[in-house]
Each structure stands twice: as structure tokens, then as C-alpha cells.
Design a protein around this motif. Sequence first.
Motif, PDB file in Angstrom:
ATOM      1  N   GLY A   1       0.785  -1.220   0.000  1.00 26.02           N
ATOM      2  CA  GLY A   1       0.000   0.000   0.000  1.00 26.02           C
ATOM      3  C   GLY A   1       0.817   1.271   0.000  1.00 26.02           C
ATOM      4  O   GLY A   1       0.260   2.361  -0.152  1.00 26.02           O
ATOM      5  N   HIS A   2       2.144   1.189   0.174  1.00 26.07           N
ATOM      6  CA  HIS A   2       2.996   2.381   0.136  1.00 26.07           C
ATOM      7  C   HIS A   2       3.385   2.698  -1.312  1.00 26.07           C
ATOM      8  O   HIS A   2       3.545   1.792  -2.139  1.00 26.07           O
ATOM      9  CB  HIS A   2       4.257   2.176   0.983  1.00 26.07           C
ATOM     10  CG  HIS A   2       3.978   2.141   2.458  1.00 26.07           C
ATOM     11  ND1 HIS A   2       4.039   0.990   3.205  1.00 26.07           N
ATOM     12  CD2 HIS A   2       3.619   3.123   3.314  1.00 26.07           C
ATOM     13  CE1 HIS A   2       3.742   1.259   4.458  1.00 26.07           C
ATOM     14  NE2 HIS A   2       3.475   2.539   4.558  1.00 26.07           N
ATOM     15  N   THR A   3       3.573   3.980  -1.574  1.00 17.76           N
ATOM     16  CA  THR A   3       3.818   4.446  -2.939  1.00 17.76           C
ATOM     17  C   THR A   3       5.186   5.109  -3.043  1.00 17.76           C
ATOM     18  O   THR A   3       5.556   5.912  -2.179  1.00 17.76           O
ATOM     19  CB  THR A   3       2.721   5.435  -3.375  1.00 17.76           C
ATOM     20  OG1 THR A   3       1.440   4.808  -3.245  1.00 17.76           O
ATOM     21  CG2 THR A   3       2.918   5.884  -4.807  1.00 17.76           C
ATOM     22  N   PHE A   4       5.913   4.779  -4.113  1.00 15.64           N
ATOM     23  CA  PHE A   4       7.231   5.348  -4.376  1.00 15.64           C
ATOM     24  C   PHE A   4       7.312   5.717  -5.861  1.00 15.64           C
ATOM     25  O   PHE A   4       6.446   5.343  -6.658  1.00 15.64           O
ATOM     26  CB  PHE A   4       8.349   4.346  -4.041  1.00 15.64           C
ATOM     27  CG  PHE A   4       8.322   3.838  -2.632  1.00 15.64           C
ATOM     28  CD1 PHE A   4       8.969   4.527  -1.620  1.00 15.64           C
ATOM     29  CD2 PHE A   4       7.643   2.680  -2.304  1.00 15.64           C
ATOM     30  CE1 PHE A   4       8.947   4.069  -0.325  1.00 15.64           C
ATOM     31  CE2 PHE A   4       7.609   2.209  -1.006  1.00 15.64           C
ATOM     32  CZ  PHE A   4       8.266   2.910  -0.013  1.00 15.64           C
ATOM     33  N   CYS A   5       8.378   6.439  -6.210  1.00 15.47           N
ATOM     34  CA  CYS A   5       8.638   6.704  -7.630  1.00 15.47           C
ATOM     35  C   CYS A   5       8.997   5.391  -8.327  1.00 15.47           C
ATOM     36  O   CYS A   5       9.760   4.583  -7.774  1.00 15.47           O
ATOM     37  CB  CYS A   5       9.783   7.695  -7.798  1.00 15.47           C
ATOM     38  SG  CYS A   5       9.494   9.329  -7.105  1.00 15.47           S
TER      39      CYS A   5
END
Length: 763
Positions: free
Chosen positions: A149-153
Motif C-alpha cells: 500500500g505504500h507508494t514510491f517513484c
Amino acid sequence: MDVRLENHLDYFIHDNTAAAWLSPEMLSVAREAFGAGDFNLLAEIYSSQLADLRHPDRSLCLLKADALSRAGRVADALESYWTAANLDRLRPNELGSFVDCIAHTLRVKECLKECTDSDGVSEDEHSLDLFSCRLCKCLLIEPTTLECGHTFCKPCIEDDGVKECELCRYKLNETSRQLKPICFKVNVVLGGLLGKWFCAESEARRCWLEGDRMRNERGFINALEKYNNALEKAPSMCRLLSRRAELHMEMSNFRQALQDGDAMCRLMPLSPKAHYVKALALNKAGYNEEALQEYLYCLALKPDWTSVKLETQKMLSEMFSVFKTDGLPTSSPHPHQTGPAPYLKPASLLLGSLHSTPRRWSQTPIGRRDSLSDTGAETKSSCEDSKTLASVVAALPLPPGLKRKFSDEPQGSAPSNKLPRKVLCSDESSSSQMPAACCSERREVPPQLLDSSDMDCSVCMRLFYEPVTTPCGHTFCMKCLERCLDHNPNCPLCKENITEYLATRGYHKTLLMEEVLQRYLSEELAERSKVHQEEMAELSNLTQEVPIFICTMAFPTIPCPLQVFEPCYRLMIRRSMETGTKQFGMCIADDIKGFADYGCMLEVKDVKFQPDGRLVVDTVGVSRFRVLSHGHRDGYNTAKIKYLEDQKVEGEELAELQKLHDCVYEQASTWFTSLKDNMKNQIVSHFGQLPEKDCDIQGSVSGPAWCWWLLAVLPLEKRAQLSILAMTTLRERLSTTRRVLSLVTRKHSRPRRPSSSAAASSL
């Protein structure tokens, strides 16, 4: 005791020359003074020892300098270091205490500790906001949501080859990734929102990434052009200024690198990284005094930066030794003189610098470091605000001949002691072009660009509730996606097969989307949540609208394992778990009404999700009910029900009922014992052993458990079982059971095997 000082003392003990003047008593006193932290006394001890010597001892001078540095007496320490340097070259590791002393003095004098450490948050954390990637610390570009559920580039997780989340340490599914970075897909909704809300910065980030790619391919000119384009769109991106400064240094464009470093210091005056970039540019350009100045400010802001400290010590060592290499005098003019030689700059300059006015920006609130003042005097570069530290460096020796010239300076011209204003400082026009917003200022969505319809689920057409993102990058409400996958293991939008995602049940909420909704659409989200809670409250009412599973006969206290594969029943089971009731009704089919008028409530004990979407559900019977009305909801049947209870008796009727109960139990036990072993094993594996007799035959509203066990294993038709299930007197149920047992015993019938259904099968 300090390891460094202990090594020095051990040196004196083992050195034959020093042993002649160093007494054990004085050594003991020195140890005690050091242990007590009385460095002024320690310095006096070494001074008295030096006064008794005809020629100064270098090691003892270093010990004195070390003690003076620890005591905060920078000017006196400088004199002692110079005495030692005149005897032999100072090594970088001998200047650690001196560097610590200067950095600490600056940190305290300029209030840097209060500005940088008061909240216990690092420089990078200060600049992070909701829309920053936690890997590159910049605006998310091509945002990619991982399984957790975490977002990164996307470029960040591809370049690093991540196998676990940087934030929660969730282990990524190697099977679904197949070890190929391309399996990470961009979050479509978040990518569109960030591009809309932060258009200029998003375009700048794309140019930045293209520049990085070209730089890695050694295409420096093209990379520089991309960096320039990016900074035209977003001039206050400090990390991009840092990247361009590094590229300028690779291309030997030191003047331009220095301008970028100075711009970083104006935007983030309390950033060690900004001063470090500027120091590198100054150092490569040959301006060692100013480079040392910036290095010391780095240490004042970040004392534990080991590599910078070592570089600072190295630079100081070279400065102290340069006079010996230039053939200047190397010893004091008087044998007992311990101060600096006559050709050295006076140490009083150092003391004055540490008591001068602090830098203006050090007292500026953290949130407004970029806009110091609108006056012309305040728009000068940070180097002109550094007179405090410049005086410190000025007290250190650096002959002009050591400096290198810029490539555009005429050969043979005498370099000046100060950098040209055009190099170190931006002119008035360039200062006026610098944006007022600090690059560490947290991003906020422009209200005019905020549209709730941008965050609507494409399935239910309502605001996202518990948003989840599929591996293909599309976002849906969690419940909407689950219902879609009940029917088809493909993404509802792009139709990409996501069977692996379905198998792992990786329904983790997209945390960034959740936070965006809470921050910017809190009222709409509250209304959406209210509707959801009302739906859950309605579903949790186990009398007015009970979900009905049409399958097989179920009985109170008896296990009823099920395999559920029809979409409507998968939805029904999930809802029973979500509401917390964990119950639903089980009825057999009826050709006219759809399902029978009587059934049994089942309680879910465990649910296992299969890769193909099937559910293996372990349930047990709870209570009987009678159907009052039939209904439907979202593809499955519902009913308004009334729970059944056995009528209780007393006195003689209870005594007769007890005798009947005991008689039938003995008959049932005899019948079960007479069965063949393979039959008994089948029954036991499915229904368990025959329960013991209850002490209180009327203790349960449904009667003794063994009666229901026996009814479940006897070879009866479902309609016959249903009629017994509907009985509300124990006497009637026991009498019917006795007749059935007599009939079965006479015919030597085999127990029935578990039946199956198209909707679910009893295991």
C-alpha cells in the motif's frame, strides 16, 4: 579516558626523551583532571611542563592544544597547534578536537542547535510532505504502489531493485514480480492527480530524470540542458540544484557549480547538504579558505558527518604545513615561546570572530528561511553573511600562492583573497529571480484544482472508500474490486489478468490515496463512510435480513464444512465476516419458494482463500429458525426469520422425558457401535465422535447435541431431516428418532454419505 588522549599519554610513558621530564605524579593529576572534565586544569598542567623544558616538545604541545580545544579556548589552542606544527607537520588525525571545538562553538553561538535539533527531525524529514517519495525525497514521479500500500517513484524502486518496502519492510511477492522491474506499474489515478496539481514540478522531475539518464550515459551536455530546462520550470528544487552542481564539477565548470551551491544555501540555509555542495565547488576551484568555512558550517549543522570532518582535518593539516613546504621558518624565535611565530596571523582575530554577531538566518524561523528580507542588503548571498566564520578561517594560514585560478583569469595575475561577487554571490537580478517559496516548504493542493470526481471509483461511481490498487496500476474501492474478482480474475478496466493478486488476497489500502482523501475531502469521505456504516448495520441484523445459503441440511452444534465458488455466496461470506456476525442461514432448496421454511444458522470458524477464488469455509451449526418472509440482496437470498426453541416441561413430564432420552441414547450408541469400522471412521472424520449425554437435557434451546449428531449421520432424506429440525418439543424429536433407529437396525442400512450441491459441497 579518551582513547586519543590515552594514546598520547602512553606515548610519553614509552618515549625515553619525554620520560626524563614527565613525573608519575603529574601524569596521575592529568588523568584525574581529564576524568573530571577540567580541561583548563589539564592545559595548565601541560603548560607548566612545557615551561620547564628548554625546547618545546611536540607531543606535549598537542596534548595542551587538545585540552584547550576541549575547554573551548580556540585561540589558545590555535597557538599551541602552531607550536607543534613548527616542530613537525601536523597530521589530520591530530586535529579532531580542534575541528570539533570550532564546529561546536559555531553551533552554540549561531543558535544552530536550536534550529536544527529542537524537533529531533532530520533535514530530509523536514522537506518531506504527503507527496514526496521516501526514497528520493522529491515529488513522486510515475507513482507506483507496492503490494503493502505504500507508494514510491517507479524509477526509484526499479533502480534500487527493491525486494521489500522501505517503510514497512513488507516482503514483496517474488512470484508476482517475476524478478522483473517492469512488473511495477504506475498508479494511474495518483499519477494523473500529481500531474494536475503540481504540473510544473512534475514536468521538471521528468526533465530531471531524463538528465540523469543522459548523465549516466556520459552525455553531459545534453544532461545539462535537461537540468536547465527542469530548473526553469521549478527553480527552487534544491536537490536538482545539487545534481546540476555535481554535473558542473564533472565538467570542470566550477564557477557555475559554485553559483548552484550558493543558490542552495540561500534556499536552505540550515541544510548541511547545501553547504557541502558549495564547499566542494569552492575546494575544486581552489578557494580553500571559503571551502573550509563551508565545511565547518556543515559540521556545525551536522556534527556526526564523519567524512566531512576528515576532509576538514585534512585541509587544516595542509594549511598548517604549507609554510614548511614554502621554506619559511619552522621554529619559534625563542626557545620558551609556545605561541605562534611572528609571521602568523594574530589569534585575537579568532576570538573576535566567535563573539561577533550571529548570522541572520540562524535566528529565522524554520518555515521562513527563504524570505529573510526584501531589502537590498538582505538579498546578498550567504557567503557575505558568513563573516563570523570567515574570521575564524582568516586566523588560519593560507598563503595566496596555494590558491588556484579560474580558467578565465589571466595568466600571471595575482589572485585576490576574496572570490569575485559574480562567483560567490548572485547579483541583484538573479536574487530577485529566486522564488520566495523555500524548497523545504510543504506542498499543498491548489483549491481551484481540487475536484472530488477525480477520486471516484470507476465501478461504483462513488468516492473511493478503502482504496486499493491492482498490480496493473488501477485503483478501486476494496469492496468493489472484491466483487468484480468474484466474477472474473481480470482488472475491471484494462482486463489484465491478476490471478496472482487474487490468490494472495493482497488487498492493502493505498495509503497515499487514503491520506489525500482524509486531508482534502474529509467531509465527503465522512459522508461516504456514514453510508458504508449504515449498510454494515443493516447487514448485521440477523433477524430482519439474514443471508441464506441454499445448499444442504445443517444442524445445531454439528460441523458443516463448505466449498464456496459461486460469486454471490463468496460475497455473502465476506460480508458476514466484515459485519462481525460471522453467521448466515443454511436452508435446502424448495421448488416453489426457492428455499425451505426452516433452516439452521451457521457460524464461520475459519475461511481459506484459494488461488482460483474459491473459499473453503469451516462452519458449525448454532440455532434453528423459521422463515417468515423471503428476499434478495446483491444476487443472494435473504430472509426475515424467527428463532426456534424447544418447549420445556416439568415434574412428571420431565421424568418421563429423561427416561425416553436415556433409552434412545442407549439405542443410538448400540447402533453406532455395531457399524463396520470403515463406516465409523467415515462418520467420525466428518462429524466427530458421538457426543456424551447432557446432564441437563433442557439446558440448550435446541436440546441435547447428540440428537443432532445422530440426525446428521442417519440415512434419511432431506425432507425427513427437515421435519425433525422443525420440531419444537424434545419428546417428539426423541420419539421420531427412536422409530428411525428401529427401522435402520432392522434393515441394516448404511449411514448416508455427505451430499453435494452445485453451489457448495459439504466435505
